[in-house]
Design an enzyme around this catalytic site. Structure first.
Site, mmCIF file in Angstrom:
data_model
loop_
_atom_site.group_PDB
_atom_site.id
_atom_site.type_symbol
_atom_site.label_atom_id
_atom_site.label_comp_id
_atom_site.label_asym_id
_atom_site.label_seq_id
_atom_site.Cartn_x
_atom_site.Cartn_y
_atom_site.Cartn_z
ATOM 1 N N ASN A 94 -10.605 -3.376 2.993
ATOM 2 C CA ASN A 94 -9.985 -4.100 4.101
ATOM 3 C C ASN A 94 -10.234 -3.360 5.416
ATOM 4 O O ASN A 94 -10.290 -2.139 5.445
ATOM 5 C CB ASN A 94 -8.467 -4.225 3.881
ATOM 6 C CG ASN A 94 -8.127 -5.226 2.800
ATOM 7 O OD1 ASN A 94 -8.667 -6.321 2.757
ATOM 8 N ND2 ASN A 94 -7.235 -4.844 1.893
ATOM 9 N N LYS A 133 1.956 -7.463 5.092
ATOM 10 C CA LYS A 133 1.558 -6.250 4.381
ATOM 11 C C LYS A 133 2.732 -5.291 4.330
ATOM 12 O O LYS A 133 3.558 -5.263 5.234
ATOM 13 C CB LYS A 133 0.396 -5.559 5.119
ATOM 14 C CG LYS A 133 -0.466 -4.679 4.235
ATOM 15 C CD LYS A 133 -1.519 -5.496 3.537
ATOM 16 C CE LYS A 133 -2.454 -4.655 2.701
ATOM 17 N NZ LYS A 133 -3.567 -5.461 2.164
ATOM 18 N N ARG A 187 0.850 -1.191 0.000
ATOM 19 C CA ARG A 187 0.000 0.000 0.000
ATOM 20 C C ARG A 187 0.885 1.240 0.000
ATOM 21 O O ARG A 187 1.772 1.364 0.838
ATOM 22 C CB ARG A 187 -0.884 -0.042 1.241
ATOM 23 C CG ARG A 187 -1.836 1.109 1.378
ATOM 24 C CD ARG A 187 -2.883 0.819 2.442
ATOM 25 N NE ARG A 187 -3.793 -0.248 2.033
ATOM 26 C CZ ARG A 187 -5.034 -0.403 2.502
ATOM 27 N NH1 ARG A 187 -5.497 0.433 3.402
ATOM 28 N NH2 ARG A 187 -5.794 -1.405 2.089
HETATM 29 N N1 PHE Z 1 -4.392 -6.272 -1.919
HETATM 30 C C1 PHE Z 1 -4.582 -7.677 -1.893
HETATM 31 C C2 PHE Z 1 -5.426 -8.075 -0.692
HETATM 32 O O1 PHE Z 1 -5.661 -7.290 0.205
HETATM 33 C C3 PHE Z 1 -3.248 -8.332 -1.786
HETATM 34 C C4 PHE Z 1 -2.832 -9.250 -2.889
HETATM 35 C C5 PHE Z 1 -3.541 -9.408 -4.039
HETATM 36 C C6 PHE Z 1 -1.695 -9.954 -2.718
HETATM 37 C C7 PHE Z 1 -3.113 -10.291 -4.997
HETATM 38 C C8 PHE Z 1 -1.255 -10.831 -3.668
HETATM 39 C C9 PHE Z 1 -1.972 -10.993 -4.807
HETATM 40 O O2 PHE Z 1 -5.900 -9.172 -0.633
#
Ligand code: PHE
Length: 353
Positions: A264, A80, A44
């Site tokens: 999220n 993350k 992010r």
């Molecule tokens: N942004 C995605 C999530 O929150 C993270 C992600 C997507 C990681 C695709 C790997 C592949 O789920």
């Protein structure tokens, strides 16, 4: 987060906070758990009042990724990356490249414990830049050997979840019979809105960015400001922007009957799940609803599955959510509690690798 959460939740395995050597920007990589396998979670890049806010966000988001992976049945844990941009900073192309290389170096230092992917503020091209420093980046563009943009697959998972939610709440999976307010028209929210329009749903849409009004017009959705969208008199609210929108303050103002969306960390605190239930709103846990992107990327890139196999796994979100909502109803618990205990169960009994 309240003290009891800190006492009962296992702490993160590994958290790195580093000032990027090229960019000078604060980079946080939080590895919450590798109990089920390599930790995965997006990168992010977002504005924060202070880097400590980005740090706190990374801790929360990575813990949620552990539940997301466990509930999706993936042999992975949660992690993350957060790059906290100062409120006034907008990196140009060269600065962005430098910062992505800084991110890549931090991930490389974790020796495979964590792999990143796209998230708010990043996309497939950014994954390609990160991959110049580490192989642990999902969703590089398809022509570069990756599984590409995950946002459409996330949206497909959201639609599957919405059908399961509507079945539980309204007794029918028919989306054309329902009204939805889609809050946030970024990459995932934009796809969700279009797919709901294709399904014949009645729509309201909103975003802080007025230029996205064209997307609402194209989908035949009524335009509303973010606040009006949140409190719209619809069957289902679909949060598709940043988290923390469901709070002790906002829940009493809701007029929807149910909520499911890809944002999220929609709840500001665990106790808000109880408030939602008491307000008569059925909330689908975001960790289940938003898993389509990561399910698709891992199916294609780790397990070398075909598009059809990967799609079938993404559609599995409907069954997962239906099971959680059923358990919640049968046990008188909130869907959040039902999801947590299912995730815990899975973490206690890791599948054979
Ligand atoms: N942004 C995605 C999530 O929150 C993270 C992600 C997507 C990681 C695709 C790997 C592949 O789920």
């Amino acid at each position: 987060m309240v003290a009891s959460d800190i006492d009962t939740e296992p702490m993160h395995e590994h958290v790195v906070v580093k000032r990027g050597t090229r960019s000078g920007l604060p980079i946080v990589v939080a590895v919450h758990s590798t109990a089920l396998g390599q930790a995965i979670g997006g990168c992010r890049i977002a504005h924060y009042p202070h880097w400590r806010d980005g740090f706190t966000d990374a801790l929360r988001l990575s813990a949620a990724m552990s539940d997301k992976c466990a509930l999706a049945g993936l042999p992975n844990g949660g992690g993350k990356t957060v790059v906290a941009l100062p409120p006034d900073a907008t990196p140009d192309a060269a600065a962005r490249r430098a910062l992505l290389h800084d991110v890549g170096d931090v991930i490389a230092g974790l020796a495979g414990a964590y792999a990143t992917g796209p998230d708010v503020g990043t996309g497939p091209d950014d994954m390609l830049t990160i991959a110049e420093r580490t192989p642990h980046a999902f969703c590089r563009p398809v022509d570069a050997g990756g599984s590409g943009d995950s946002s459409e697959h996330t949206a497909v998972g959201v639609l599957a979840a919405l059908r399961a939610l509507c079945t539980e709440r309204f007794g029918s999976a028919d989306l054309s019979a329902r009204s939805f307010a889609v809050l946030g028209l970024g990459r995932v929210g934009g796809h969700v809105l279009r797919m709901l329009a294709d399904a014949g749903a009645t729509l309201v849409a909103g975003d802080i960015d007025e230029t996205r009004r064209a997307l609402a017009d194209a989908a035949g959705a009524a335009w509303a400001g973010p606040q009006d969208c949140l409190t719209a008199d619809v069957d289902v609210l679909v949060p598709a922007a940043l988290g923390g929108l469901l709070t002790a303050r906002s829940v009493p103002t809701l007029r929807c009957a149910a909520i499911a969306g890809p944002a999220n960390n929609q709840l500001d605190a665990p106790a808000t799940a109880g408030l939602l239930s008491r307000h008569g709103v059925l909330w689908a846990p975001d960790v289940v609803v938003s898993a389509g992107g990561i399910i698709h990327a891992t199916a294609v890139e780790l397990h070398h599955e075909t598009a059809a196999q990967a799609a079938a796994r993404v559609h599995g979100i409907a069954d997962t959510l239906a099971g959680i909502l059923r358990t919640a109803r049968a046990t008188g618990s909130t869907p959040a509690e039902a999801a947590r205990s299912r995730a815990r169960q899975r973490l206690r009994r890791p599948p054979p690798r």
